[in-house]
Enzyme design. Sequence first.
Site, PDB file in Angstrom:
ATOM      1  N   ASN A  67      -4.348   5.899   1.775  1.00  0.00           N
ATOM      2  CA  ASN A  67      -4.402   4.397   1.606  1.00  0.00           C
ATOM      3  C   ASN A  67      -6.141   4.072   1.930  1.00  0.00           C
ATOM      4  OD1 ASN A  67      -4.036   5.515   4.288  1.00  0.00           O
ATOM      5  ND2 ASN A  67      -3.481   3.326   5.016  1.00  0.00           N
ATOM      6  N   GLU A 110       0.448   5.656  -2.085  1.00  0.00           N
ATOM      7  CA  GLU A 110       1.226   5.986  -3.203  1.00  0.00           C
ATOM      8  C   GLU A 110       0.765   5.064  -4.475  1.00  0.00           C
ATOM      9  OE1 GLU A 110       2.267   4.549  -0.490  1.00  0.00           O
ATOM     10  OE2 GLU A 110       4.262   4.853  -0.304  1.00  0.00           O
TER      11      GLU A 110
HETATM   12  N1  THU Z   1       0.721   1.758   3.530  1.00  0.00           N
HETATM   13  C1  THU Z   1       0.790   2.532   2.442  1.00  0.00           C
HETATM   14  O1  THU Z   1      -0.115   3.591   2.172  1.00  0.00           O
HETATM   15  N2  THU Z   1       1.877   2.981   1.887  1.00  0.00           N
HETATM   16  C2  THU Z   1       3.035   2.448   2.096  1.00  0.00           C
HETATM   17  O2  THU Z   1       4.207   2.512   1.395  1.00  0.00           O
HETATM   18  C3  THU Z   1       3.316   1.421   3.395  1.00  0.00           C
HETATM   19  C4  THU Z   1       1.831   0.926   3.881  1.00  0.00           C
HETATM   20  C5  THU Z   1      -0.713   1.420   4.100  1.00  0.00           C
HETATM   21  C6  THU Z   1      -1.122   0.151   3.654  1.00  0.00           C
HETATM   22  C7  THU Z   1      -1.903  -0.203   5.000  1.00  0.00           C
HETATM   23  O3  THU Z   1      -3.316   0.676   4.897  1.00  0.00           O
HETATM   24  C8  THU Z   1      -1.292   0.675   6.129  1.00  0.00           C
HETATM   25  O4  THU Z   1      -0.510   1.607   5.431  1.00  0.00           O
HETATM   26  C9  THU Z   1      -0.709  -0.285   7.082  1.00  0.00           C
HETATM   27  O5  THU Z   1       0.183  -1.085   6.362  1.00  0.00           O
END
Ligand code: THU
Length: 142
Positions: A46, A59
């Site tokens: 992320n 993802e």
């Molecule tokens: N996040 C993801 O990378 N994938 C997900 O499926 C759920 C949330 C990240 C987004 C943000 O940077 C952090 O997790 C908290 O929401």
Amino acid sequence: MTDPQREDALIAAARDAALRSYSPYSEYSVGSALGFADGSVVTGTNIENASYGLALCAETVAVAKAMADGVRGGLEIVAVTGPADKGGGAPITPCGRCRQVLNELAQLGGTDPLVLCVGDTETRRVRLSALLPHAFGPASLD
Ligand code: THU
């Protein structure tokens, strides 16, 4: 490589990708790894932004990396990992937007990938079609 070995390798790749998470605002590191029919693996993590709402999920980053390299199918398996110290260590499941983004690549190649939702002690194994039933996708536009 056996299926369990492949799953373990993908989880390890996702955990490694999470080490490069840019998540100074949420402090919630996510890793993802996409496994393809030809054996290739594409990872993502992320990437947040000072404008909070612009955060990119792990993802989505992985799908974008793969598709930018020309990948249009063959998605067989997806591993997603979250931080062990958040959410009580429960298995992390892809957010709704990521389910839709994963579905685009899956449906293009006619696969229904197994999603490994990795938690501290438990991994939930679920098909994308179960996470996103009755999905809208490229076939819907034909
Ligand atoms: N996040 C993801 O990378 N994938 C997900 O499926 C759920 C949330 C990240 C987004 C943000 O940077 C952090 O997790 C908290 O929401």
